[in-house]
Design an enzyme around this catalytic site. Structure first.
Site, PDB file in Angstrom:
ATOM      1  NE  ARG A   1       7.541  -3.969   8.096  1.00  0.00           N
ATOM      2  CZ  ARG A   1       8.807  -4.308   7.944  1.00  0.00           C
ATOM      3  NH1 ARG A   1       9.544  -4.654   8.963  1.00  0.00           N
ATOM      4  NH2 ARG A   1       9.367  -4.308   6.752  1.00  0.00           N
TER       5      ARG A   1
ATOM      6  CE  LYS B   1       7.394  -7.234   5.887  1.00  0.00           C
ATOM      7  NZ  LYS B   1       5.993  -7.050   5.442  1.00  0.00           N
TER       8      LYS B   1
ATOM      9  CG  HIS C   1      -0.430  -1.979   0.023  1.00  0.00           C
ATOM     10  ND1 HIS C   1      -0.335  -0.617   0.156  1.00  0.00           N
ATOM     11  CD2 HIS C   1       0.731  -2.388  -0.568  1.00  0.00           C
ATOM     12  CE1 HIS C   1       0.846  -0.212  -0.317  1.00  0.00           C
ATOM     13  NE2 HIS C   1       1.513  -1.268  -0.767  1.00  0.00           N
TER      14      HIS C   1
ATOM     15  NE  ARG D   1      23.912 -22.819   9.608  1.00  0.00           N
ATOM     16  CZ  ARG D   1      24.938 -23.494   9.106  1.00  0.00           C
ATOM     17  NH1 ARG D   1      26.082 -22.887   8.864  1.00  0.00           N
ATOM     18  NH2 ARG D   1      24.808 -24.777   8.838  1.00  0.00           N
TER      19      ARG D   1
ATOM     20  CD  GLU E   1       3.155  -6.611   8.084  1.00  0.00           C
ATOM     21  OE1 GLU E   1       4.158  -6.833   7.400  1.00  0.00           O
ATOM     22  OE2 GLU E   1       2.025  -6.399   7.622  1.00  0.00           O
TER      23      GLU E   1
ATOM     24  CG  HIS F   1       2.951  -2.430  -5.902  1.00  0.00           C
ATOM     25  ND1 HIS F   1       2.142  -3.343  -5.264  1.00  0.00           N
ATOM     26  CD2 HIS F   1       3.404  -1.583  -4.936  1.00  0.00           C
ATOM     27  CE1 HIS F   1       2.122  -3.063  -3.970  1.00  0.00           C
ATOM     28  NE2 HIS F   1       2.879  -2.013  -3.740  1.00  0.00           N
TER      29      HIS F   1
ATOM     30  CE  LYS G   1       9.098  -0.521   4.562  1.00  0.00           C
ATOM     31  NZ  LYS G   1       9.260  -1.324   3.360  1.00  0.00           N
TER      32      LYS G   1
ATOM     33  CG  ASN H   1      -0.309  -3.811   5.006  1.00  0.00           C
ATOM     34  OD1 ASN H   1       0.614  -3.918   4.208  1.00  0.00           O
ATOM     35  ND2 ASN H   1      -0.415  -4.575   6.078  1.00  0.00           N
TER      36      ASN H   1
ATOM     37  CD  GLU I   1       3.967   1.606  -2.038  1.00  0.00           C
ATOM     38  OE1 GLU I   1       3.581   1.851  -0.882  1.00  0.00           O
ATOM     39  OE2 GLU I   1       3.698   0.543  -2.641  1.00  0.00           O
TER      40      GLU I   1
ATOM     41  CG  HIS J   1      -1.703  -6.416  -2.495  1.00  0.00           C
ATOM     42  ND1 HIS J   1      -1.325  -6.535  -1.177  1.00  0.00           N
ATOM     43  CD2 HIS J   1      -0.587  -6.066  -3.183  1.00  0.00           C
ATOM     44  CE1 HIS J   1      -0.036  -6.246  -1.069  1.00  0.00           C
ATOM     45  NE2 HIS J   1       0.435  -5.960  -2.267  1.00  0.00           N
TER      46      HIS J   1
END
Ligand SMILES: NC(=O)c1ccc[n+]([C@@H]2O[C@H](COP(=O)([O-])OP(=O)(O)OC[C@H]3O[C@@H](n4cnc5c(N)ncnc54)[C@H](O)[C@@H]3O)[C@@H](O)[C@H]2O)c1
Ligand SMILES: [Zn+2]
Length: 367
Positions: free
Chosen positions: A241, A143, A248, A121, A237, A265, A227, A245, A185, A252
């Site tokens: 946040r 994340k 993106h 955990r 998010e 990417h 960031k 994007n 980025e 993407h």
């Protein structure tokens, strides 16, 4: 040596940016972990010399260090490799106060972070990012996760590290294409948050490309600060946040439609930023005109990033629109974006598929 504090309530930690950390890691690790058992996870490209140097320096300080080498590449972010980390923990009888040290790019960071979040955990987690992308993006924000055969990053958890050690020396073994890709980025942070940083990038992009220490150090520091500030205001998010994007939504779509490994990417995000920036120019926003668009394109080109879909990659408009449509950010038939209203200022926008089609054609989508 810059340190970026990430003052999350209850889970505050520091990002250290500097040189020679691998050979001197215990000095940073010792104060932040509870126990003496460490699992060092890395991919095959980091084995020599980086993992060996790090393992030796931690062992020399008295830590019991077990190592786990995994294959390199996006497919490593899988249940199978997650289980391999759990197995290594269990077989070595690691307890609740062990810690996981992730040495690698975003793949190892995401996978190992999720293993740390889930074993017993949650155990202590230390990130040692080795790609420029991991230093400026994936190691900040908490994340973690793995891919599902049907979609990237579908399974995961928020799990903050106790410490991030960004050792700029390791970037010298990173393939150049990976380094350039991460510049997208970094440029994005200037657009979404900090006009001054954008202007600094315009002056220093050649130094960054050539991996000049001072320039890289500043860019990594400012990117982490931005960031971290965004994440601190919106860890889960729900709002702010989303500005991360920018580029993106359409980026993407390009990355996914081209197929795995065809467009990196950051390269896809570079083209995505150009397309989305054009969309905003078309919408007639006073602070984001042809002038700002031209500055962005010029900076991306100076970084040697693509600003159009490469001619040899034939991407049909219908495929791209379908990919953008299926993106989770969409509601009510429109496509959603985070777009600049000025350098450093962002807004949430929904726009029609026709508008997306127009700008995608401009960046080289096929009819
Ligand atoms: N968690 C987040 O917030 C977040 C944000 C952005 C991206 N990501 C994830 O990050 C991943 C991409 O990260 P990445 O670009 O670092 O990819 P990566 O981890 O696959 O690294 C790229 C390649 O460079 C190699 N490499 C890394 N550092 C090296 C070094 N110093 N010397 C030699 N080779 C080195 C790796 O072995 C790999 O082959 C994706 O899975 C993406 O989903 C996560
Ligand atoms: Zn990205």
């Amino acid at each position: 040596m810059p340190t970026v504090p990430v003052p999350l309530p209850d889970r505050a930690y520091d990002i250290h940016i500097g040189h020679g950390f691998l050979a001197d890691a215990a000095r940073f690790v010792r104060p932040v972990v509870r126990g003496n058992q460490l699992m060092l996870v890395f991919d095959e490209n980091l084995a020599e010399p980086h993992a060996r140097v790090l393992e030796q320096s931690l062992s020399a300080d008295g830590f019991v260090v077990k190592t786990l080498q995994l294959p390199a590449g996006e497919t490593t972010k899988s249940v199978q490799h997650l289980a391999a980390i759990w197995d290594a923990f269990a077989q070595n009888r690691f307890g609740r106060d062990c810690a996981l040290v992730a040495l690698g790019g975003g793949v190892i960071g995401d996978l190992a972070g999720f293993a740390a979040a889930s074993f017993m955990r949650g155990v202590d987690f230390v990130q040692v990012p080795t790609s420029l992308l991991a230093m400026v993006d994936s190691s900040v924000g908490g994340k973690t996760g793995i891919n599902h055969p049907l979609a990237k990053n579908l399974i995961g958890a928020f799990w903050q590290p106790k410490l991030v050690l960004a050792d700029l020396d390791v970037l010298h073994t990173l393939p150049k294409g990976e380094r350039i890709s991460a510049l997208a980025e970094i440029i994005k942070y200037g657009v979404i948050y900090d006009p001054q940083f954008f202007a600094w990038l315009e002056k220093n992009i050649a130094h960054l490309r050539e991996l000049k220490d001072d320039a890289v150090s500043h860019a990594v520091q400012r990117s982490c600060e931005i960031k971290a500030e965004v994440v601190l205001q919106d860890e889960r998010e729900t709002g702010l946040r989303k500005i991360l994007n920018f580029g993106h939504t359409l980026g993407h779509a390009i990355e996914n439609s081209a197929g795995y490994g065809v467009v990196r990417h950051g390269e896809a995000i570079s083209i995505g930023m150009v397309a989305e920036s054009r969309l905003q120019v078309m919408r007639g926003v006073p602070g984001w005109t042809n002038h700002e668009h031209a500055r962005l394109v010029e900076l991306l080109e100076a970084a040697r990033l693509p600003v159009r879909i490469p001619g040899e990659i034939k991407l049909g408009l219908d495929t791209l629109i379908a990919a953008a449509r299926s993106d989770k950010k969409n509601r009510s038939g429109k496509i959603r974006y985070a777009l600049p209203t000025a350098l450093g200022k962002m807004e949430d926008v929904s726009a029609s598929e026709e508008e997306a089609a127009q700008v995608l054609l401009e960046v080289g989508a096929r009819q």
